[in-house]
Design a protein around this motif. Sequence first.
Motif, PDB file in Angstrom:
ATOM      1  N   ASP A 254       0.804  -1.220   0.000  1.00 27.13           N
ATOM      2  CA  ASP A 254       0.000   0.000   0.000  1.00 27.13           C
ATOM      3  C   ASP A 254       0.835   1.267   0.000  1.00 27.13           C
ATOM      4  N   ALA A 255       2.146   1.144  -0.107  1.00 22.78           N
ATOM      5  CA  ALA A 255       3.013   2.320  -0.058  1.00 22.78           C
ATOM      6  C   ALA A 255       2.753   3.220  -1.264  1.00 22.78           C
ATOM      7  N   ASP A 256       2.826   4.518  -1.025  1.00 23.79           N
ATOM      8  CA  ASP A 256       2.666   5.515  -2.080  1.00 23.79           C
ATOM      9  C   ASP A 256       4.041   5.739  -2.713  1.00 23.79           C
ATOM     10  N   ALA A 257       4.232   5.290  -3.951  1.00 27.39           N
ATOM     11  CA  ALA A 257       5.555   5.315  -4.587  1.00 27.39           C
ATOM     12  C   ALA A 257       6.121   6.730  -4.654  1.00 27.39           C
ATOM     13  N   LYS A 258       5.287   7.697  -5.021  1.00 29.85           N
ATOM     14  CA  LYS A 258       5.780   9.064  -5.159  1.00 29.85           C
ATOM     15  C   LYS A 258       6.171   9.648  -3.806  1.00 29.85           C
ATOM     16  N   ALA A 259       5.328   9.451  -2.798  1.00 29.01           N
ATOM     17  CA  ALA A 259       5.602  10.013  -1.473  1.00 29.01           C
ATOM     18  C   ALA A 259       6.830   9.385  -0.839  1.00 29.01           C
ATOM     19  N   GLU A 260       7.013   8.071  -1.054  1.00 27.13           N
ATOM     20  CA  GLU A 260       8.121   7.374  -0.395  1.00 27.13           C
ATOM     21  C   GLU A 260       9.485   7.785  -0.932  1.00 27.13           C
ATOM     22  N   GLN A 261       9.517   8.450  -2.081  1.00 20.73           N
ATOM     23  CA  GLN A 261      10.801   8.898  -2.629  1.00 20.73           C
ATOM     24  C   GLN A 261      11.191  10.290  -2.138  1.00 20.73           C
ATOM     25  N   MET A 262      10.297  10.956  -1.433  1.00 20.91           N
ATOM     26  CA  MET A 262      10.593  12.301  -0.954  1.00 20.91           C
ATOM     27  C   MET A 262      11.609  12.229   0.191  1.00 20.91           C
ATOM     28  N   PRO A 263      12.564  13.155   0.225  1.00 23.65           N
ATOM     29  CA  PRO A 263      13.598  13.125   1.268  1.00 23.65           C
ATOM     30  C   PRO A 263      13.032  13.085   2.684  1.00 23.65           C
ATOM     31  N   GLU A 264      11.914  13.770   2.908  1.00 23.45           N
ATOM     32  CA  GLU A 264      11.352  13.781   4.256  1.00 23.45           C
ATOM     33  C   GLU A 264      10.839  12.416   4.696  1.00 23.45           C
ATOM     34  N   ARG A 265      10.619  11.489   3.751  1.00 20.50           N
ATOM     35  CA  ARG A 265      10.248  10.124   4.106  1.00 20.50           C
ATOM     36  C   ARG A 265      11.474   9.210   4.093  1.00 20.50           C
ATOM     37  N   VAL A 266      12.363   9.421   3.140  1.00 21.99           N
ATOM     38  CA  VAL A 266      13.511   8.531   2.982  1.00 21.99           C
ATOM     39  C   VAL A 266      14.514   8.702   4.111  1.00 21.99           C
ATOM     40  N   ILE A 267      14.875   9.935   4.415  1.00 25.01           N
ATOM     41  CA  ILE A 267      15.963  10.185   5.360  1.00 25.01           C
ATOM     42  C   ILE A 267      15.657   9.630   6.755  1.00 25.01           C
ATOM     43  N   PRO A 268      14.449   9.807   7.310  1.00 24.14           N
ATOM     44  CA  PRO A 268      14.182   9.190   8.621  1.00 24.14           C
ATOM     45  C   PRO A 268      14.305   7.667   8.594  1.00 24.14           C
ATOM     46  N   ARG A 269      13.886   7.031   7.520  1.00 24.34           N
ATOM     47  CA  ARG A 269      14.034   5.565   7.429  1.00 24.34           C
ATOM     48  C   ARG A 269      15.507   5.169   7.468  1.00 24.34           C
ATOM     49  N   LEU A 270      16.315   5.871   6.701  1.00 21.56           N
ATOM     50  CA  LEU A 270      17.735   5.537   6.645  1.00 21.56           C
ATOM     51  C   LEU A 270      18.430   5.875   7.961  1.00 21.56           C
ATOM     52  N   ARG A 271      18.041   6.982   8.582  1.00 21.08           N
ATOM     53  CA  ARG A 271      18.626   7.345   9.872  1.00 21.08           C
ATOM     54  C   ARG A 271      18.328   6.282  10.921  1.00 21.08           C
ATOM     55  N   GLN A 272      17.115   5.738  10.886  1.00 25.03           N
ATOM     56  CA  GLN A 272      16.753   4.691  11.838  1.00 25.03           C
ATOM     57  C   GLN A 272      17.571   3.425  11.594  1.00 25.03           C
ATOM     58  N   MET A 273      17.848   3.109  10.332  1.00 29.65           N
ATOM     59  CA  MET A 273      18.632   1.923  10.013  1.00 29.65           C
ATOM     60  C   MET A 273      20.099   2.090  10.381  1.00 29.65           C
ATOM     61  N   LEU A 274      20.668   3.244  10.038  1.00 30.62           N
ATOM     62  CA  LEU A 274      22.108   3.452  10.170  1.00 30.62           C
ATOM     63  C   LEU A 274      22.516   3.961  11.541  1.00 30.62           C
ATOM     64  N   GLY A 275      21.570   4.540  12.267  1.00 29.52           N
ATOM     65  CA  GLY A 275      21.878   5.038  13.595  1.00 29.52           C
ATOM     66  C   GLY A 275      22.564   6.383  13.604  1.00 29.52           C
ATOM     67  N   HIS A 276      22.630   7.059  12.459  1.00 31.93           N
ATOM     68  CA  HIS A 276      23.228   8.394  12.378  1.00 31.93           C
ATOM     69  C   HIS A 276      22.682   9.073  11.124  1.00 31.93           C
ATOM     70  N   ASP A 277      22.988  10.352  10.991  1.00 38.74           N
ATOM     71  CA  ASP A 277      22.523  11.076   9.796  1.00 38.74           C
ATOM     72  C   ASP A 277      23.679  11.655   8.991  1.00 38.74           C
ATOM     73  N   ASP A 278      24.861  11.065   9.166  1.00 42.33           N
ATOM     74  CA  ASP A 278      26.036  11.521   8.434  1.00 42.33           C
ATOM     75  C   ASP A 278      26.111  10.803   7.083  1.00 42.33           C
ATOM     76  N   PHE A 279      25.148  11.061   6.233  1.00 41.27           N
ATOM     77  CA  PHE A 279      25.098  10.445   4.911  1.00 41.27           C
ATOM     78  C   PHE A 279      24.388  11.391   3.951  1.00 41.27           C
ATOM     79  N   SER A 280      24.558  11.147   2.686  1.00 39.09           N
ATOM     80  CA  SER A 280      23.842  11.901   1.654  1.00 39.09           C
ATOM     81  C   SER A 280      23.251  10.922   0.659  1.00 39.09           C
ATOM     82  N   LEU A 281      22.157  11.323   0.042  1.00 43.30           N
ATOM     83  CA  LEU A 281      21.473  10.466  -0.919  1.00 43.30           C
ATOM     84  C   LEU A 281      22.071  10.657  -2.312  1.00 43.30           C
TER      85      LEU A 281
END
Length: 534
Positions: A254-281
């Motif tokens: 049920d994920a919204d493909a367009k919304a899930e590509q927005m940085p405001e959705r992507v970055i929190p997911r990646l931050r939760q996985m990696l444990g930090h925000d020292d990365f760039s897309l």
Amino acid sequence: MNTRKILYQYGYRRCLDQDRSSPARHPVVVVGAGPVGLCTAIDLAQRGVPVVLLDDADRIGEGSRGICYAKRTLEILDRLGAADPCLEKGVTWKIGKVFQRNDLLYAFDLLPEDGHKMPAFINLQQYYLEHALVERAAALPNLEIRWRNKVVGLKHRNDGATLTVETPEGRYDLDADWVVAADGARSALRGMLGLPFQGEAFEDRFLIADVKMKGDFPPERWFWFDPPFHEGHSALLHKQPDDVWRIDLQLGRDADAKAEQMPERVIPRLRQMLGHDDFSLEWVSVYTFQCRRLERFVHGRVVFVGDAAHQVSPFGARGANSGIQDAENLAWKLAFVLKGEAPESLIASYDLERSAAADENIGHSTRSTDFIAPRSAQELRFRDATLALARHAPFAKRMVNSGRLSMPSTYDSPLSTPDTDRWSGSAHLGAPLPDAPMRDHSGQPIWLLDAIGGEETILHVQNEAQPPVGSRVLIIGKDLVDEHGFFTQRFDAHPGSTYLVRPDQHLAARWRHAAPSLIEEASRRLRGFGEGHA
């Protein structure tokens, strides 16, 4: 979303064919300058066949896309003269690990033995592979790449096809004895011929992200079921060159493909996985996928390869790897036919062999997808029970399916001469030869596959009898010395053993003691003159 800049751009150039009053005729026109089209064109050109390669774009570098290239693919690239820059740039790996939540269920080694030139896998952004192939293509005098040449029309003829090509300076027509359609999953040529895919589409959506960061993760394939940073779903991590990491996150149906590509959705997911925000897309996409193929890959003088012919899920890295094996399978056959060394019916064996390979890949891919993203309560219960057992029971580890990784196909083909003797070892009839370190007649180290190259070859283990006669014979013990015994072990070789190798390095026939008539018959058979051919 795509933050990757264009890495390589190629200019449009007017060609002589555009100034002709009637269409120029070429032996082979390949449509699509992705990895599969480039490999097909290079292989044909190396075999002495002039090739025109058309592509509607003029650039490389818009997202990394495919990244995992298997040992057999690297062996093919090596024969095509494009492996070295890929190996130099790529991240070599062979260890995979499977986790459930934070617990390591098991690890596996994809190449536990020595004596192979190529590693089990490398990870490399697709744009680097494409650039290496374009550079190799540019070095071949009988291969012409025409950028910004878009095929907009296709007409069958009894002796070939006519293509209508659109350029920035208008349209022109082009005649081809053979057309190779390597124009990808959205193949325009497939649409022009009205050819439908058969198979199924999957509803689950997955986020794919290339993240640039400094990380302590080793160069291994890590796969999680139900990780704490992404509960109820799966995740995958791969290392690429340039401090770029590939992350796949299952999102659900049920994920919204367009919304899930927005940085405001992507970055929190990646931050939760990696444990930090020292990365760039670097690159982000959301995808669903299909496991499907054309009913037939050969339609008159138009032959489909790669994603234009078949599509699989990305689990197991079967897309580009199987497509490059399509190219390898087709090129030598087309070269034989065009040179009058084989009947045109030989091309039907491409359809037979690579359709079977596509079915094998689709089967593996479908089973992987069903395990990773169960579509029913029953499938979910089976998956969870298997994961629970895998913690303690070795047999259950073999049932866990996080993507069966790409392996080359073994062809059950009329081109092969059935065995009359029993054989052991890792060389199998219809399969690509296992490599082995050897020494040549002057004592210099050489790899078996390098010595064979892309020609039909007879390998004969030296004995007291006269060696067989053929267009190309390599005698083990004279021309090539098995210093470390790898050849003997892998080929179950004894004095007098003889092996017939196809131009794509697949094993076509073998004998403990071969009469000249048997070798001649097997050679005719692999060229399409033998039993089982029209």
